[in-house]
Design a protein around this motif. Sequence first.
Motif, PDB file in Angstrom:
ATOM      1  N   ARG A 165       0.839  -1.207   0.000  1.00 40.64           N
ATOM      2  CA  ARG A 165       0.000   0.000   0.000  1.00 40.64           C
ATOM      3  C   ARG A 165       0.870   1.251   0.000  1.00 40.64           C
ATOM      4  NH1 ARG A 165      -5.035   1.449   4.114  1.00 40.64           N
ATOM      5  NH2 ARG A 165      -5.516   3.484   3.194  1.00 40.64           N
ATOM      6  N   ASP A 166       2.010   1.157   0.688  1.00 44.10           N
ATOM      7  CA  ASP A 166       2.964   2.272   0.703  1.00 44.10           C
ATOM      8  C   ASP A 166       4.333   1.717   0.321  1.00 44.10           C
ATOM      9  OD1 ASP A 166       4.644   4.379   1.142  1.00 44.10           O
ATOM     10  OD2 ASP A 166       3.964   4.798   3.183  1.00 44.10           O
ATOM     11  N   ARG A 167       4.733   1.920  -0.926  1.00 42.28           N
ATOM     12  CA  ARG A 167       6.006   1.381  -1.395  1.00 42.28           C
ATOM     13  C   ARG A 167       7.205   2.141  -0.838  1.00 42.28           C
ATOM     14  NH1 ARG A 167       5.715  -1.039  -7.546  1.00 42.28           N
ATOM     15  NH2 ARG A 167       3.723  -2.129  -7.326  1.00 42.28           N
ATOM     16  N   GLU A 168       6.960   3.302  -0.255  1.00 48.66           N
ATOM     17  CA  GLU A 168       8.057   4.085   0.308  1.00 48.66           C
ATOM     18  C   GLU A 168       8.580   3.498   1.620  1.00 48.66           C
ATOM     19  OE1 GLU A 168       9.371   6.532  -1.485  1.00 48.66           O
ATOM     20  OE2 GLU A 168       7.844   6.000  -2.970  1.00 48.66           O
ATOM     21  N   VAL A 169       7.860   2.555   2.206  1.00 54.21           N
ATOM     22  CA  VAL A 169       8.283   1.945   3.468  1.00 54.21           C
ATOM     23  C   VAL A 169       9.591   1.181   3.292  1.00 54.21           C
ATOM     24  CG1 VAL A 169       7.670   0.199   5.200  1.00 54.21           C
ATOM     25  CG2 VAL A 169       5.944   1.818   4.403  1.00 54.21           C
ATOM     26  N   GLY A 170       9.806   0.641   2.094  1.00 51.77           N
ATOM     27  CA  GLY A 170      11.050  -0.078   1.824  1.00 51.77           C
ATOM     28  C   GLY A 170      11.053  -1.513   2.316  1.00 51.77           C
ATOM     29  N   VAL A 171       9.930  -2.205   2.183  1.00 56.27           N
ATOM     30  CA  VAL A 171       9.853  -3.601   2.610  1.00 56.27           C
ATOM     31  C   VAL A 171      10.763  -4.472   1.747  1.00 56.27           C
ATOM     32  CG1 VAL A 171       8.330  -5.638   2.621  1.00 56.27           C
ATOM     33  CG2 VAL A 171       7.522  -3.460   3.547  1.00 56.27           C
ATOM     34  N   GLN A 172      11.461  -5.399   2.396  1.00 58.28           N
ATOM     35  CA  GLN A 172      12.233  -6.400   1.655  1.00 58.28           C
ATOM     36  C   GLN A 172      11.353  -7.620   1.424  1.00 58.28           C
ATOM     37  OE1 GLN A 172      15.709  -6.604   0.357  1.00 58.28           O
ATOM     38  NE2 GLN A 172      14.382  -8.099  -0.648  1.00 58.28           N
ATOM     39  N   TYR A 173      11.206  -7.998   0.171  1.00 57.15           N
ATOM     40  CA  TYR A 173      10.428  -9.186  -0.175  1.00 57.15           C
ATOM     41  C   TYR A 173      11.357 -10.393  -0.263  1.00 57.15           C
ATOM     42  CZ  TYR A 173       6.396  -6.260  -1.014  1.00 57.15           C
ATOM     43  OH  TYR A 173       5.345  -5.383  -0.843  1.00 57.15           O
ATOM     44  N   TYR A 174      10.786 -11.566   0.077  1.00 55.00           N
ATOM     45  CA  TYR A 174      11.572 -12.792   0.067  1.00 55.00           C
ATOM     46  C   TYR A 174      10.848 -13.884  -0.706  1.00 55.00           C
ATOM     47  CZ  TYR A 174      14.610 -10.861   3.670  1.00 55.00           C
ATOM     48  OH  TYR A 174      15.499 -10.080   4.369  1.00 55.00           O
ATOM     49  N   GLN A 175      11.609 -14.577  -1.521  1.00 49.65           N
ATOM     50  CA  GLN A 175      11.102 -15.771  -2.193  1.00 49.65           C
ATOM     51  C   GLN A 175      11.421 -16.994  -1.351  1.00 49.65           C
ATOM     52  OE1 GLN A 175      12.602 -16.349  -6.167  1.00 49.65           O
ATOM     53  NE2 GLN A 175      11.965 -18.488  -6.254  1.00 49.65           N
ATOM     54  N   HIS A 176      10.449 -17.868  -1.206  1.00 55.48           N
ATOM     55  CA  HIS A 176      10.678 -19.113  -0.482  1.00 55.48           C
ATOM     56  C   HIS A 176      11.414 -20.098  -1.385  1.00 55.48           C
ATOM     57  CE1 HIS A 176       9.038 -23.094   1.242  1.00 55.48           C
ATOM     58  NE2 HIS A 176      10.119 -22.735   1.904  1.00 55.48           N
ATOM     59  N   ILE A 177      12.472 -20.695  -0.864  1.00 54.46           N
ATOM     60  CA  ILE A 177      13.211 -21.743  -1.556  1.00 54.46           C
ATOM     61  C   ILE A 177      12.795 -23.059  -0.909  1.00 54.46           C
ATOM     62  CG2 ILE A 177      15.474 -22.606  -2.224  1.00 54.46           C
ATOM     63  CD1 ILE A 177      14.746 -19.796  -3.305  1.00 54.46           C
ATOM     64  N   GLY A 178      12.176 -23.941  -1.696  1.00 56.70           N
ATOM     65  CA  GLY A 178      11.498 -25.113  -1.125  1.00 56.70           C
ATOM     66  C   GLY A 178      12.389 -26.255  -0.706  1.00 56.70           C
ATOM     67  N   ILE A 179      13.377 -25.958   0.105  1.00 59.14           N
ATOM     68  CA  ILE A 179      14.227 -26.993   0.709  1.00 59.14           C
ATOM     69  C   ILE A 179      13.923 -26.981   2.201  1.00 59.14           C
ATOM     70  CG2 ILE A 179      16.586 -27.781   1.106  1.00 59.14           C
ATOM     71  CD1 ILE A 179      17.400 -26.182  -1.393  1.00 59.14           C
ATOM     72  N   TYR A 180      13.667 -28.158   2.767  1.00 55.58           N
ATOM     73  CA  TYR A 180      13.229 -28.234   4.156  1.00 55.58           C
ATOM     74  C   TYR A 180      14.107 -29.166   4.987  1.00 55.58           C
ATOM     75  CZ  TYR A 180       8.718 -26.474   2.400  1.00 55.58           C
ATOM     76  OH  TYR A 180       7.722 -25.733   1.812  1.00 55.58           O
ATOM     77  N   ALA A 181      14.147 -28.850   6.269  1.00 50.41           N
ATOM     78  CA  ALA A 181      14.606 -29.805   7.267  1.00 50.41           C
ATOM     79  C   ALA A 181      13.491 -29.895   8.308  1.00 50.41           C
ATOM     80  CB  ALA A 181      15.907 -29.359   7.917  1.00 50.41           C
ATOM     81  N   PHE A 182      13.163 -31.119   8.718  1.00 53.69           N
ATOM     82  CA  PHE A 182      12.025 -31.347   9.611  1.00 53.69           C
ATOM     83  C   PHE A 182      12.481 -32.047  10.890  1.00 53.69           C
ATOM     84  CE2 PHE A 182      11.007 -32.290   5.186  1.00 53.69           C
ATOM     85  CZ  PHE A 182       9.836 -31.608   4.907  1.00 53.69           C
ATOM     86  N   ARG A 183      11.839 -31.715  11.989  1.00 55.12           N
ATOM     87  CA  ARG A 183      11.872 -32.661  13.102  1.00 55.12           C
ATOM     88  C   ARG A 183      11.015 -33.848  12.674  1.00 55.12           C
ATOM     89  NH1 ARG A 183      14.651 -30.797  17.244  1.00 55.12           N
ATOM     90  NH2 ARG A 183      14.656 -28.530  17.588  1.00 55.12           N
ATOM     91  N   LYS A 184      11.499 -35.033  12.905  1.00 53.25           N
ATOM     92  CA  LYS A 184      10.761 -36.207  12.446  1.00 53.25           C
ATOM     93  C   LYS A 184       9.338 -36.225  13.010  1.00 53.25           C
ATOM     94  CE  LYS A 184      10.589 -41.243  12.452  1.00 53.25           C
ATOM     95  NZ  LYS A 184      11.171 -42.509  12.956  1.00 53.25           N
ATOM     96  N   ALA A 185       9.185 -35.836  14.261  1.00 55.31           N
ATOM     97  CA  ALA A 185       7.856 -35.867  14.880  1.00 55.31           C
ATOM     98  C   ALA A 185       6.873 -34.967  14.138  1.00 55.31           C
ATOM     99  CB  ALA A 185       7.962 -35.439  16.346  1.00 55.31           C
ATOM    100  N   ALA A 186       7.331 -33.789  13.701  1.00 56.00           N
ATOM    101  CA  ALA A 186       6.447 -32.876  12.957  1.00 56.00           C
ATOM    102  C   ALA A 186       6.093 -33.453  11.598  1.00 56.00           C
ATOM    103  CB  ALA A 186       7.120 -31.519  12.801  1.00 56.00           C
ATOM    104  N   LEU A 187       7.056 -34.094  10.971  1.00 58.97           N
ATOM    105  CA  LEU A 187       6.830 -34.690   9.655  1.00 58.97           C
ATOM    106  C   LEU A 187       5.802 -35.816   9.730  1.00 58.97           C
ATOM    107  CD1 LEU A 187       7.773 -34.798   6.681  1.00 58.97           C
ATOM    108  CD2 LEU A 187       9.581 -36.361   7.419  1.00 58.97           C
ATOM    109  N   ILE A 188       5.939 -36.676  10.724  1.00 64.50           N
ATOM    110  CA  ILE A 188       4.989 -37.782  10.877  1.00 64.50           C
ATOM    111  C   ILE A 188       3.598 -37.247  11.211  1.00 64.50           C
ATOM    112  CG2 ILE A 188       4.442 -39.851  12.194  1.00 64.50           C
ATOM    113  CD1 ILE A 188       6.831 -40.126  10.256  1.00 64.50           C
ATOM    114  N   ALA A 189       3.548 -36.227  12.061  1.00 64.51           N
ATOM    115  CA  ALA A 189       2.257 -35.636  12.414  1.00 64.51           C
ATOM    116  C   ALA A 189       1.570 -35.053  11.173  1.00 64.51           C
ATOM    117  CB  ALA A 189       2.446 -34.552  13.470  1.00 64.51           C
ATOM    118  N   PHE A 190       2.343 -34.397  10.312  1.00 67.98           N
ATOM    119  CA  PHE A 190       1.795 -33.803   9.086  1.00 67.98           C
ATOM    120  C   PHE A 190       1.007 -34.824   8.283  1.00 67.98           C
ATOM    121  CE2 PHE A 190       2.023 -33.082   4.555  1.00 67.98           C
ATOM    122  CZ  PHE A 190       1.775 -31.731   4.389  1.00 67.98           C
ATOM    123  N   SER A 191       1.546 -36.022   8.187  1.00 68.89           N
ATOM    124  CA  SER A 191       0.917 -37.046   7.345  1.00 68.89           C
ATOM    125  C   SER A 191      -0.409 -37.539   7.906  1.00 68.89           C
ATOM    126  CB  SER A 191       1.879 -38.222   7.153  1.00 68.89           C
ATOM    127  OG  SER A 191       2.089 -38.918   8.373  1.00 68.89           O
TER     128      SER A 191
END
Length: 247
Positions: A165-191
């Motif tokens: 809305r205000d480009r003068e704020v100077g926000v830094q945008y970030y692209q997500h790079i789809g490489i992950y590291a998981f705690r195994k417990a979180a990964l199993i829960a996801f499924s």
Amino acid sequence: MKIIAVIPARYASTRFPAKLLKDLGGKTIIRRTYEAAVATALFDDVFVVTDSDLIYAEIEKHGGKVVMSIREHESGSDRIAEAVADMEADIVVNVQGDEPFINKENLEKLIGIFKDDPDNQVDLASLMTPIDDWERIENPNVVKVIVDQNQLALYFSRSVIPYPRDREVGVQYYQHIGIYAFRKAALIAFSTWPMKTLEASEKLEQLRYLEYGKKIKMAETRHLGIGIDTEADLEAAKKLLERYPDL
């Protein structure tokens, strides 16, 4: 802390069928990726997980470790969760099968997040890179991420976030790079979790973790992987390997 790497390796590819079995400097892409992951010496074990008898045979005949995926899966997390369910591991790192020139520094950043988290507050680690090109920022195929002051992900979107809305704020945008590291417990829960509306709307599996209250910590990088998605990418990779044979 036991850290393993898992390399999902599907045979089918819409843009480049059977790409992982294409030759790159005398080795298939998937074999080169597997050996590169092992060579980092960052992992207690490295596995390929595949739905293909051909990929399975390729890794096995060269002395690698490979697991056959039993079920069809809607997401990479589901596929990896099935593969590691009975493995002894604390942290599971997802290495991209079509990126044979592995950047060790990026993997060290992901692993470092968990080593610096003695209270086990972080469930996943992933990467982001700064973007300033408005064409990329507005491109729905470029996934954006916003984080809090502790580098914890607040949201991922195909839309422009935050809205300028205000480009003068100077926000830094970030692209997500789809490489992950998981705690195994979180990964199993996801499924085991049903998909919720944010994931269904954006078609981004990482939103399921956020919707269920998991913490994703981001690390910034400027070292982007070299993915092989097309014949042109493969030819470029061959030229790169000719120039830098130790990659």
